[in-house]
Write a protein that holds these residues in place. Structure first.
Motif, mmCIF file in Angstrom:
data_model
loop_
_atom_site.group_PDB
_atom_site.id
_atom_site.type_symbol
_atom_site.label_atom_id
_atom_site.label_comp_id
_atom_site.label_asym_id
_atom_site.label_seq_id
_atom_site.Cartn_x
_atom_site.Cartn_y
_atom_site.Cartn_z
ATOM 1 N N ARG A 30 0.826 -1.209 0.000
ATOM 2 C CA ARG A 30 0.000 0.000 0.000
ATOM 3 C C ARG A 30 0.859 1.257 0.000
ATOM 4 N N GLU A 31 2.001 1.191 0.639
ATOM 5 C CA GLU A 31 2.922 2.332 0.637
ATOM 6 C C GLU A 31 3.423 2.597 -0.780
ATOM 7 N N MET A 32 3.710 1.539 -1.547
ATOM 8 C CA MET A 32 4.131 1.726 -2.927
ATOM 9 C C MET A 32 3.043 2.419 -3.737
ATOM 10 N N VAL A 33 1.793 2.041 -3.510
ATOM 11 C CA VAL A 33 0.680 2.651 -4.239
ATOM 12 C C VAL A 33 0.490 4.099 -3.808
ATOM 13 N N SER A 34 0.542 4.365 -2.508
ATOM 14 C CA SER A 34 0.313 5.727 -2.021
ATOM 15 C C SER A 34 1.438 6.675 -2.400
ATOM 16 N N ASN A 35 2.637 6.149 -2.622
ATOM 17 C CA ASN A 35 3.771 6.978 -3.033
ATOM 18 C C ASN A 35 3.814 7.225 -4.532
ATOM 19 N N ARG A 36 2.791 6.812 -5.238
ATOM 20 C CA ARG A 36 2.682 7.029 -6.686
ATOM 21 C C ARG A 36 3.805 6.332 -7.460
ATOM 22 N N LEU A 37 4.285 5.231 -6.899
ATOM 23 C CA LEU A 37 5.340 4.509 -7.604
ATOM 24 C C LEU A 37 4.824 3.894 -8.900
ATOM 25 N N LEU A 38 3.553 3.479 -8.902
ATOM 26 C CA LEU A 38 2.973 2.920 -10.117
ATOM 27 C C LEU A 38 2.906 3.961 -11.230
ATOM 28 N N PHE A 77 16.905 -1.843 -15.966
ATOM 29 C CA PHE A 77 17.617 -0.825 -15.188
ATOM 30 C C PHE A 77 16.630 0.047 -14.413
ATOM 31 N N CYS A 78 15.534 0.448 -15.040
ATOM 32 C CA CYS A 78 14.530 1.264 -14.361
ATOM 33 C C CYS A 78 13.932 0.525 -13.171
ATOM 34 N N ALA A 79 13.648 -0.767 -13.350
ATOM 35 C CA ALA A 79 13.069 -1.549 -12.261
ATOM 36 C C ALA A 79 14.021 -1.637 -11.074
ATOM 37 N N VAL A 80 15.291 -1.877 -11.348
ATOM 38 C CA VAL A 80 16.281 -1.955 -10.274
ATOM 39 C C VAL A 80 16.419 -0.609 -9.566
ATOM 40 N N PHE A 81 16.477 0.469 -10.339
ATOM 41 C CA PHE A 81 16.624 1.810 -9.767
ATOM 42 C C PHE A 81 15.419 2.157 -8.887
ATOM 43 N N LEU A 82 14.213 1.917 -9.379
ATOM 44 C CA LEU A 82 13.016 2.223 -8.598
ATOM 45 C C LEU A 82 12.941 1.378 -7.334
ATOM 46 N N MET A 83 13.337 0.120 -7.427
ATOM 47 C CA MET A 83 13.308 -0.745 -6.249
ATOM 48 C C MET A 83 14.291 -0.258 -5.189
ATOM 49 N N MET A 84 15.497 0.114 -5.600
ATOM 50 C CA MET A 84 16.477 0.622 -4.644
ATOM 51 C C MET A 84 15.959 1.861 -3.921
ATOM 52 N N ILE A 85 15.458 2.819 -4.692
ATOM 53 C CA ILE A 85 14.980 4.063 -4.108
ATOM 54 C C ILE A 85 13.800 3.808 -3.175
ATOM 55 N N PHE A 126 7.599 -7.873 -7.948
ATOM 56 C CA PHE A 126 6.842 -8.641 -8.939
ATOM 57 C C PHE A 126 5.917 -7.735 -9.740
ATOM 58 N N VAL A 127 5.285 -6.778 -9.064
ATOM 59 C CA VAL A 127 4.406 -5.834 -9.767
ATOM 60 C C VAL A 127 5.217 -4.996 -10.753
ATOM 61 N N LEU A 128 6.389 -4.533 -10.331
ATOM 62 C CA LEU A 128 7.275 -3.787 -11.225
ATOM 63 C C LEU A 128 7.584 -4.598 -12.479
ATOM 64 N N ALA A 129 8.045 -5.838 -12.273
ATOM 65 C CA ALA A 129 8.416 -6.682 -13.407
ATOM 66 C C ALA A 129 7.213 -6.995 -14.286
#
Length: 271
Positions: A30-38, A77-85, A126-129
């Motif tokens: 839910r934190e990922m969704v609320s942070n507008r990561l999607l 690369f984008c997926a790895v970068f977003l996951m790290m951040i 998994f959602v990112l990928a």
């Protein structure tokens, strides 16, 4: 990514360990969704399509293969970068906002909190990928994309666990945690390539080269072989399913080892 997610409710009655782990994983997602990561994922996906389409026009032959290879490399690369951040910012925020102290004041152990957060990060990976793989349905076969998605999820799981470990080790320093995680990832991906270059016959047999080769041999023995993960060849030429069991097993082993180091550091901290 500074919008805080709602804190998990206090466990009612005799909540099971699995239930508490699921609760932390749920609120991490839910934190990922609320942070507008999607929203960022979709933005990167659209920009990747445009950039790959432009660069593919430069290719003399095999325009579609070049375009698919560029999109796959960019999305990985984008997926790895977003996951790290996301992992680093999430853990640092919970330390700074005293959320972790609130969680541990409940009948929740540090191991349950750690397991719940890691499971939540793996779900987010998994959602990112899956989102990036869904976009590439325009160019690649769905069977190859399923393999690519599973491999990228395993790759992101290791990145997430190591980022968690880096945050704990560097005392919630965002810059240092992101840097060391990115360094770990790039070194794990490029160690095989660097060793092949160092073993080139045109290089002279000197003491310095021998020392470098020995250090690279140690790194190859210790670091995960991320060059075997999420290969673009799977999308362009097909195949690769025979490598998936080894990739998943390697991800479980390395994630478990890094988690053990992170838990040891986490348990000895005075929070």
């Amino acid at each position: 990514m500074d919008t805080p997610a709602p804190a998990p409710a206090a466990p009612r009655g005799r909540a099971t360990v699995a239930g508490m782990v699921f609760t932390f994983a749920h609120y991490t997602f839910r934190e990922m969704v609320s942070n507008r990561l999607l929203v960022l994922i979709v933005l990167f996906a659209v920009l990747g399509l445009g950039l790959a389409s432009f660069l593919a026009e430069v290719a003399i032959t095999e325009h579609e293969q070049v375009q698919l290879a560029l999109i796959a490399a960019l999305y990985r690369f984008c997926a790895v970068f977003l996951m790290m951040i996301f992992v680093v910012s999430s853990i640092v925020r919970e330390f700074n906002d005293k959320c972790l102290e609130l969680y541990l004041a409940m009948p929740v152990s540090r191991a349950i909190y750690f397991a719940g957060k890691v499971c939540g990060f793996i779900l987010c990976g998994f959602v990112l990928a899956a989102v990036f793989a869904a976009v590439m349905l325009l160019y690649a076969d769905w069977r190859s994309l399923v393999l690519w998605c599973l491999s990228l999820t395993a790759e992101l799981a290791m990145v997430a666990v190591f980022a968690f470990f880096a945050v704990l080790t560097f005392n919630q320093q965002i810059t240092a945690s992101v840097f060391i995680t990115f360094f770990f990832y790039m070194l794990s991906r490029l160690t095989d390539t660097i060793q092949l270059i160092s073993e080139a016959p045109i290089l002279a047999e000197t003491l310095g080269n021998n020392i470098i080769e020995f250090m690279l041999w140690i790194l190859r023995a210790v670091l995960p072989r991320l060059s075997n993960y999420t290969q673009t060849d799977w999308l362009v030429y097909g195949g690769g399913w025979e490598q998936l069991p080894l990739i998943l097993a390697s991800s479980v082993v390395y994630s478990g080892l890094i988690s053990a180091m992170a838990m040891w550091d986490f348990m000895r901290k005075n929070i």
